[in-house]
Each structure stands twice: as structure tokens, then as C-alpha cells.
Motif scaffolding. Structure first.
Motif, PDB file in Angstrom:
ATOM      1  N   ASP A   1       2.352   1.892  -3.614  1.00  0.00           N
ATOM      2  CA  ASP A   1       1.362   2.366  -4.256  1.00  0.00           C
ATOM      3  C   ASP A   1       1.133   3.658  -4.267  1.00  0.00           C
ATOM      4  O   ASP A   1       1.042   4.611  -5.024  1.00  0.00           O
ATOM      5  CB  ASP A   1      -0.239   1.804  -4.325  1.00  0.00           C
ATOM      6  CG  ASP A   1      -0.199   0.204  -4.777  1.00  0.00           C
ATOM      7  OD1 ASP A   1       0.904   0.128  -5.687  1.00  0.00           O
ATOM      8  OD2 ASP A   1      -0.989  -0.383  -4.218  1.00  0.00           O
TER       9      ASP A   1
ATOM     10  N   HIS B   1       4.052   5.859  -5.595  1.00  0.00           N
ATOM     11  CA  HIS B   1       3.930   5.557  -6.962  1.00  0.00           C
ATOM     12  C   HIS B   1       5.504   5.020  -7.274  1.00  0.00           C
ATOM     13  O   HIS B   1       6.158   5.296  -8.257  1.00  0.00           O
ATOM     14  CB  HIS B   1       4.062   6.904  -7.876  1.00  0.00           C
ATOM     15  CG  HIS B   1       2.629   7.395  -7.491  1.00  0.00           C
ATOM     16  ND1 HIS B   1       1.456   6.944  -7.885  1.00  0.00           N
ATOM     17  CD2 HIS B   1       2.290   8.773  -6.949  1.00  0.00           C
ATOM     18  CE1 HIS B   1       0.422   7.706  -7.432  1.00  0.00           C
ATOM     19  NE2 HIS B   1       0.792   8.600  -6.901  1.00  0.00           N
TER      20      HIS B   1
ATOM     21  N   LYS C   1       0.944  -1.134  -0.090  1.00  0.00           N
ATOM     22  CA  LYS C   1       0.117  -0.176  -0.059  1.00  0.00           C
ATOM     23  C   LYS C   1       0.904   1.007  -0.086  1.00  0.00           C
ATOM     24  O   LYS C   1       0.757   2.265  -0.893  1.00  0.00           O
ATOM     25  CB  LYS C   1      -0.806   0.021   0.923  1.00  0.00           C
ATOM     26  CG  LYS C   1      -2.081  -1.136   1.184  1.00  0.00           C
ATOM     27  CD  LYS C   1      -3.016  -0.893   2.359  1.00  0.00           C
ATOM     28  CE  LYS C   1      -4.331  -1.909   2.053  1.00  0.00           C
ATOM     29  NZ  LYS C   1      -5.268  -1.398   3.360  1.00  0.00           N
TER      30      LYS C   1
END
Length: 296
Positions: free
Chosen positions: A23, A26, A20
Motif C-alpha cells: 500500500d 502503491h 502494508k
């Protein structure tokens, strides 16, 4: 340990999972995990408690999380301040001003300027025109309000309202009841004049065919007003200057036939780069609704 690692660490601490956090940042999971391992090695402590389903913080990890939040907030604040300063939105503007009209004109200008640039503070220096020029030439002030004339080869300027000269005397010495007095009625009176205006006032008298009776010249206006109060002569000063000494025994009359006037200007050093704050202040003059202010 750098800012990037602290951002990575906070993302992991807040998300509880590397996937997580990756993400959110990025980036891929592998370099993020590697950065956490390197951070723990550098500090020599365990920061994360790893399980298959969740990543928690050790006691040391909680300390770092708290400090990282503070450091990142401070970093962002610093970046904002640097950018605002570079853009002239934040900073300090150092202004020099003459003691008479500057006291009334400047506060109104500052009020308008502050509405647009509320993060700019001020350092105010006061003195006569010669003192302001000295401060400007020594780079101790950014801009200055002075009396004209000035050397246009050395300074750029924006003129401010023309100011009438008035006579100030003890009421026992002047019996004229009108609010105005012709220049000719001062022909034989002992005059008290600021040194800077001696040539200007003498020229007015000469143009009307007589020599002024100058009793005293001074580098300051307040002594002239005090001497006039003591009945030593009649002071001829800029209109705004009468606020420097308030006394019921003083009478003030505008000089007419002709009207005697003087001009002031906001000036800065020519061919030198100004602080952005000063540029904003100067550019405000022809754009804001300030009565009688116009570019030179």
C-alpha cells in the motif's frame, strides 16, 4: 540488486507486513513478494523471517536494512547535487582578475552573489590583463576581470566602474599641497607606467601638447610603486592600485585637467556556452545594487 529493490525491501522491513508495504509503495502484494524472493536468491541468504502476522528481519536482513538506508540517502543526495549543479545552484566558478581593482571590487561582488547562491564555491586566479586573457582562451577560467580595451569580436563583456588614474611619488619629490595635480605639472617628470597604459597615458599628454617623459614601463604595478618610493620617478597607476604598496613616504594625488581614467570589464568568450554558475554571476551585475555597475 538495484535501487528499486532496496526501496521495496526497506518498505517491508519498516512496515512489518507485505500488505502494508505494498500500500505504501502503491503496488500490489504479489510483485512485492516476488521481488523479496528474488533479492534473497540473488544474495544467497535469508533476509526476512515470515509469519502469518508479521515479517521480521534476520541478522543479515538488519545489515542490509542499515546499508540500504545509507545507499538510498546517498542516492538522493547525489540526485540533488546533480540537479543543483545543472541549475547553477551548486558548483565552482573559476574567475580571473587583475591585481589592482579586482582586489577591492571582486570581494563586494562575491559577497552579494554568495547571498543568493551560497552553495557555489570559487577558484580565483590573478595576474595582469594579458595573463587573464590567456587563461580565458585556454578555458582555465570561466570569466575574467580585465582592463579595457578588449577585442569585442572575441569577448562579450559587462563594464565595471571607470577608475581614475593617480600619480604616486615620494613625498620629497612633489611639493604640491593640493590633493589634485594638473597633468601639465608632470610634463618633465620621469614617469613610471604600466605597459598596458602606455598608449592611453601618452595620448593624454599628446592631447595637451607635450611628450611624456617615460622613464620606465613594466608589466607589474608594484615595481613602479617601489621605484617611485626610491625616488626614481613618478608612477601613474589606477587609483585602486595604491593599496598594493602602503608607505607613509608615498604621496598620492589625483590627476586633473584633464582627469586621466581607465576602465575595466568582466569578460567571457563569445559564442561559447558558459557554465550556468557563470551565467548567474554575469546576470547579477545589472540586477544587483552595486554602485556604478552597468551593462555595456
Amino acid at each position: 540488486m538495484d535501487i528499486r529493490q532496496l526501496k521495496y525491501f526497506l518498505a517491508v522491513a519498516e512496515e512489518g507486513l507485505v500488505t502494508k508495504a505494498a500500500d505504501r509503495l502503491h503496488i500490489t502484494q504479489s510483485p512485492l513478494s516476488q521481488q523479496m524472493i528474488l533479492l534473497e536468491k540473488e544474495l544467497g541468504v535469508q533476509l526476512l523471517q515470515r509469519t502469518k502476522k508479521h515479517i521480521g528481519l534476520t541478522e543479515a536482513g538488519h545489515v542490509l536494512k542499515r546499508r540500504a538506508e545509507q545507499l538510498l540517502d546517498l542516492t538522493q543526495l547525489t540526485m540533488n547535487e546533480v540537479r543543483e549543479t545543472a541549475n547553477g545552484i551548486r558548483g565552482k566558478l573559476t574567475i580571473g582578475t587583475i591585481n589592482s581593482s579586482g582586489r577591492l571590487l571582486l570581494p563586494e561582488v562575491i559577497r552579494i552573489f554568495h547571498q543568493t547562491y551560497p552553495l557555489i564555491s570559487f577558484d580565483l586566479r590573478q595576474g595582469d590583463t594579458q595573463r587573464i586573457l590567456e587563461l580565458l582562451n585556454s578555458h582555465l577560467i570561466d570569466i575574467g576581470f580585465v582592463r579595457l580595451p578588449i577585442d569585442s569580436f572575441l569577448y562579450d563583456s559587462v563594464t565595471v566602474p571607470t577608475e581614475s588614474m593617480v600619480m604616486v611619488a615620494n613625498s620629497q619629490d612633489i611639493t604640491v599641497e593640493d590633493e589634485e595635480i594638473p597633468l601639465t605639472q608632470l610634463k618633465d617628470q620621469p614617469l613610471l607606467i604600466h605597459r598596458r597604459y602606455e598608449t592611453i597615458i601618452s595620448d593624454y599628454f599628446h592631447q595637451n601638447g607635450f611628450e611624456p617623459n617615460i622613464f620606465c614601463t613594466s608589466d607589474e604595478i608594484v615595481p613602479l610603486l617601489t621605484w617611485s618610493l626610491c625616488r626614481l620617478g613618478i608612477a601613474i597607476v589606477p587609483e585602486f592600485a595604491i593599496n598594493l604598496l602602503s608607505n607613509a613616504s608615498l604621496t598620492v594625488k589625483k590627476i586633473t585637467k584633464p582627469i586621466v581614467s581607465t576602465s575595466s570589464a568582466l569578460i567571457w568568450r563569445k559564442n561559447e556556452e558558459l557554465p550556468v554558475t557563470a551565467t548567474h554571476f554575469i546576470s547579477m551585475f545589472p540586477q544587483k545594487d552595486i554602485p556604478s555597475l552597468s551593462p555595456k
